[in-house]
Scaffold this active site. Structure first.
Site, mmCIF file in Angstrom:
data_model
loop_
_atom_site.group_PDB
_atom_site.id
_atom_site.type_symbol
_atom_site.label_atom_id
_atom_site.label_comp_id
_atom_site.label_asym_id
_atom_site.label_seq_id
_atom_site.Cartn_x
_atom_site.Cartn_y
_atom_site.Cartn_z
ATOM 1 N N SER A 77 13.129 11.318 18.077
ATOM 2 C CA SER A 77 11.502 10.722 18.062
ATOM 3 C C SER A 77 10.792 11.623 18.884
ATOM 4 C CB SER A 77 11.720 9.202 18.329
ATOM 5 O OG SER A 77 12.455 9.256 19.568
ATOM 6 N N HIS A 133 19.811 7.326 15.242
ATOM 7 C CA HIS A 133 19.013 7.428 16.735
ATOM 8 C C HIS A 133 18.859 5.952 17.739
ATOM 9 C CE1 HIS A 133 16.497 8.711 19.504
ATOM 10 N NE2 HIS A 133 15.437 9.177 18.654
ATOM 11 N N HIS A 151 27.053 11.428 21.628
ATOM 12 C CA HIS A 151 25.927 11.653 22.542
ATOM 13 C C HIS A 151 25.802 13.877 21.657
ATOM 14 C CE1 HIS A 151 22.062 12.904 23.777
ATOM 15 N NE2 HIS A 151 21.590 11.554 23.748
ATOM 16 N N ARG A 161 21.638 5.929 31.792
ATOM 17 C CA ARG A 161 20.819 5.259 31.457
ATOM 18 C C ARG A 161 21.616 4.089 30.859
ATOM 19 N NH1 ARG A 161 18.183 7.736 26.064
ATOM 20 N NH2 ARG A 161 19.912 8.274 26.125
ATOM 21 N N ASP A 188 22.863 2.996 24.318
ATOM 22 C CA ASP A 188 22.521 1.700 23.198
ATOM 23 C C ASP A 188 23.525 0.027 23.472
ATOM 24 O OD1 ASP A 188 20.645 3.008 21.623
ATOM 25 O OD2 ASP A 188 20.830 3.878 20.937
HETATM 26 N N1 NMX Z 1 32.026 7.684 16.198
HETATM 27 C C1 NMX Z 1 32.606 8.170 15.548
HETATM 28 N N2 NMX Z 1 32.799 9.385 14.897
HETATM 29 C C2 NMX Z 1 31.375 9.897 15.901
HETATM 30 C C3 NMX Z 1 30.886 9.273 16.890
HETATM 31 C C4 NMX Z 1 31.791 8.065 16.960
HETATM 32 N N3 NMX Z 1 30.531 7.107 17.992
HETATM 33 N N4 NMX Z 1 30.025 10.202 17.463
HETATM 34 C C5 NMX Z 1 30.736 11.589 16.948
HETATM 35 N N5 NMX Z 1 31.551 11.419 15.646
HETATM 36 C C6 NMX Z 1 31.475 12.183 15.067
HETATM 37 C C7 NMX Z 1 30.471 12.612 13.953
HETATM 38 O O1 NMX Z 1 30.174 11.790 12.486
HETATM 39 C C8 NMX Z 1 31.130 13.765 13.713
HETATM 40 O O2 NMX Z 1 32.165 13.571 12.967
HETATM 41 P P1 NMX Z 1 31.970 15.280 11.140
HETATM 42 O O3 NMX Z 1 32.277 16.230 12.172
HETATM 43 O O4 NMX Z 1 32.245 14.367 10.650
HETATM 44 O O5 NMX Z 1 30.393 15.073 11.282
HETATM 45 C C9 NMX Z 1 32.122 14.459 14.868
HETATM 46 O O6 NMX Z 1 31.779 13.668 15.921
HETATM 47 C C10 NMX Z 1 30.654 15.995 15.737
HETATM 48 O O7 NMX Z 1 29.754 15.373 15.796
HETATM 49 P P2 NMX Z 1 29.696 15.757 17.525
HETATM 50 O O8 NMX Z 1 29.079 16.346 17.416
HETATM 51 O O9 NMX Z 1 30.456 15.023 18.439
HETATM 52 O O10 NMX Z 1 28.210 14.313 17.458
HETATM 53 P P3 NMX Z 1 26.810 15.081 16.815
HETATM 54 O O11 NMX Z 1 25.789 15.491 18.199
HETATM 55 O O12 NMX Z 1 26.961 15.699 15.325
HETATM 56 O O13 NMX Z 1 26.471 13.612 16.613
HETATM 57 C C11 NMX Z 1 25.529 11.095 17.238
HETATM 58 C C12 NMX Z 1 25.614 12.718 17.834
HETATM 59 C C13 NMX Z 1 24.883 10.254 18.521
HETATM 60 C C14 NMX Z 1 24.703 11.298 16.166
HETATM 61 C C15 NMX Z 1 27.046 10.530 17.570
HETATM 62 O O14 NMX Z 1 27.519 10.587 18.241
HETATM 63 C C16 NMX Z 1 26.895 9.310 16.720
HETATM 64 O O15 NMX Z 1 27.148 9.373 15.275
HETATM 65 N N6 NMX Z 1 27.353 8.156 17.503
HETATM 66 C C17 NMX Z 1 27.291 7.118 17.221
HETATM 67 C C18 NMX Z 1 25.871 6.627 16.673
HETATM 68 C C19 NMX Z 1 25.144 6.276 18.387
HETATM 69 O O16 NMX Z 1 25.696 5.472 19.022
HETATM 70 N N7 NMX Z 1 24.117 6.468 17.944
HETATM 71 C C20 NMX Z 1 22.774 6.496 19.490
HETATM 72 C C21 NMX Z 1 22.909 8.193 20.139
HETATM 73 C C22 NMX Z 1 21.809 7.557 20.749
HETATM 74 N N8 NMX Z 1 20.741 7.015 20.298
HETATM 75 O O17 NMX Z 1 19.675 6.432 20.584
HETATM 76 O O18 NMX Z 1 19.555 7.616 20.057
HETATM 77 C C1 MLT Z 2 17.569 9.750 23.110
HETATM 78 O O1 MLT Z 2 17.368 8.632 24.029
HETATM 79 O O2 MLT Z 2 16.154 9.472 22.707
HETATM 80 C C2 MLT Z 2 19.366 9.513 22.569
HETATM 81 O O3 MLT Z 2 19.981 9.416 23.518
HETATM 82 C C3 MLT Z 2 18.693 10.847 21.461
HETATM 83 C C4 MLT Z 2 19.319 12.089 22.077
HETATM 84 O O4 MLT Z 2 19.051 12.401 23.093
HETATM 85 O O5 MLT Z 2 19.541 13.035 21.415
#
Ligand code: NMX
Ligand code: MLT
Length: 437
Positions: A240, A270, A317, A326, A374
């Site tokens: 965002s 996100h 994350h 948070r 979240d």
């Molecule tokens: N559950 C299952 N798998 C996960 C999760 C999770 N919570 N978090 C990361 N992974 C997987 C990810 O999908 C990736 O798989 P692949 O290699 O098959 O593509 C692998 O672990 C490596 O990912 P990371 O490098 O640890 O995480 P990345 O930086 O790519 O993504 C998020 C960060 C936040 C997108 C990821 O952790 C996620 O999808 N979390 C769940 C959704 C979530 O809670 N999002 C909110 C973030 C905060 N916000 O408010 O924005």
């Molecule tokens: C945010 O607050 O924007 C989320 O934690 C995602 C991030 O920092 O990458």
């Protein structure tokens, strides 16, 4: 007493030579290299954005203008009778880096009141949308519908100097901040509460007025203040913030830019993760038919989610490598609030906190097995009766606006360039890797 705008201008004038000198004298200094994994993998860790408004340390979490979350809450002037600070004072802090006095906060409170009236056509736009439209779509549309009022766009068309861009940008950003709470509350009451919008109360601060327009009693005003401040900013690389910055870099005004950023926040990886967390938790409780879950049952449900190729929402994350502060701040709010502390949904969320990191570690993919913001935010809303969880990202969006709008004001103050990174082809990557035939 200098107004916020006068103080901001002084800070801008003091800061400009630092940026100019860095570019002119030290522009060739390297901050890092970019690997193939980073180019394909979402630019993770590439240092190519500059902001002084917040900084995210992987182990410590966010600092707003150098202050941790507890330090921020402690330092800012509190609303009388409340434990939490004025959101208006936090806006002052984000923009200037200074903790405002009570009088300085009051000046912002009055300024926002003077700008707060949402034009009738915004409500007309919202009312023409089918009621099953996602509230984030409504929120984004309402924001962009006001673009015709942009002072930045008007001044630009008149031929304003680059050095003055920050001024109309500040005007648009302040007006947006003043109006967003009513727009968000209107969407809520129109969509979920039988179309019964509540008029604003001009005697209240932003958090108090938001609670009032949502139809919520105390302490929801404090929940709103806490929630907006916690969700405001997470440095500049998140979707965002980056989207808002990117769109603004084309000299699109704040209305276009914020609306675009809000669209990014609406993605399930996100901001929308907070609605997904509640969806996941509620489904799990339904399956149990009201039974108190066991840790074993919970562990199985988490594995079922992972084995079906889905992510565990609220965990992991891109930058953080420990529990999000948070998350901790909201957990502490739950622990100190009678009723909430023993609330079954909070107990389940706490149990997930005990079980999920271990499951994610065993699963072995996520680099960070700990909860993010979240994982904890929805349960508080649910407890206070905001059970329509597809609305939760709108709340995140009102908060996030504080950070991204403060940032684009500074972007224009410091003359940051139109964003235009370079792309390469797969052939070029193979050549760089030495594997091209
Ligand atoms: N559950 C299952 N798998 C996960 C999760 C999770 N919570 N978090 C990361 N992974 C997987 C990810 O999908 C990736 O798989 P692949 O290699 O098959 O593509 C692998 O672990 C490596 O990912 P990371 O490098 O640890 O995480 P990345 O930086 O790519 O993504 C998020 C960060 C936040 C997108 C990821 O952790 C996620 O999808 N979390 C769940 C959704 C979530 O809670 N999002 C909110 C973030 C905060 N916000 O408010 O924005
Ligand atoms: C945010 O607050 O924007 C989320 O934690 C995602 C991030 O920092 O990458």
């Amino acid at each position: 007493m200098a107004t916020l705008k006068e103080t901001l201008f002084k800070k801008i004038q003091e800061h400009r030579p630092r940026t100019t000198r860095l570019v002119k004298e030290f522009g060739d200094v390297k901050l890092g290299d970019v690997t193939i994994a980073q180019a394909i993998g979402g630019a993770r860790g590439v240092k190519c954005l500059v902001t002084d408004i917040s900084y995210l340390d992987p182990m410590e979490g966010i600092r707003f203008r150098g202050m941790t979350i507890p330090e921020t809450f402690k330092a800012l002037p509190k609303v009388p009778g409340s434990e939490y600070p004025y959101v208006e004072g936090f806006w002052y802090l984000l923009l200037t880096g200074d903790v405002p006095t009570k009088a300085q906060v009051q000046e912002v409170v009055e300024d926002w009141k003077a700008r707060a009236q949402v034009p009738e056509y915004v409500f007309d736009v919202l009312r023409t949308m089918p009621r099953d439209t996602h509230p984030m779509t409504m929120f984004s549309a309402a924001i962009v519908s006001m673009q015709r009022e942009s002072i930045f766009a008007k001044k630009y068309a008149e031929g304003i100097s680059k050095m003055d861009y920050w001024d109309p940008m500040y005007e648009d950003c302040s007006t947006l901040m003043a109006r967003l709470p009513q727009i968000a509350a209107y969407i809520y009451r129109m969509k979920y509460k039988g179309d019964t919008p509540i008029a604003p109360n001009p005697d209240l601060d932003m958090g108090g007025n938001f609670a009032h327009m949502m139809g919520q009693d105390k302490p929801y005003d404090d929940v709103a203040r806490m929630y907006f401040i916690l969700h405001s900013d997470h440095e500049s690389g998140n979707v965002s913030a980056h989207t808002t910055h990117l769109v603004a870099s084309a000299l699109s005004d704040a209305y276009y830019s914020l609306s675009a950023g809000i669209n990014g926040l609406a993605g399930p990886l996100h901001g929308l993760a907070n609605q997904e967390v509640l969806g996941w938790t509620q489904d799990f409780m339904k399956k149990l038919g009201g039974e108190v879950p066991t840790k074993e049952g919970l562990e199985k449900a988490l594995w079922d989610t992972l084995n079906s190729g889905q992510v565990i929402p609220g965990y992991g994350h891109a930058v953080l490598r420990k529990t999000d502060p948070r998350y901790t701040a909201q957990r502490e709010f739950c622990l100190k609030t009678p009723g909430l502390k023993d609330y079954p949904l909070f107990q389940l969320v706490s149990m997930i906190f005990e079980v999920a990191p271990d499951v994610l570690q065993k699963h072995g993919k996520a680099k960070n097995p700990w909860p993010n913001v979240d994982a904890q935010s929805g349960v508080i809303q649910w407890y206070y009766g905001i059970t329509e969880y597809d609305f939760y990202t709108v709340l995140f969006g009102v908060g996030r606006a504080l950070g991204v709008l403060a940032n684009i004001t500074w972007d224009r103050a410091l003359g940051y360039a139109i964003e235009r990174p370079k792309s390469v082809t797969t052939d070029m990557l193979e050549e760089a890797a030495g594997i091209k035939k």
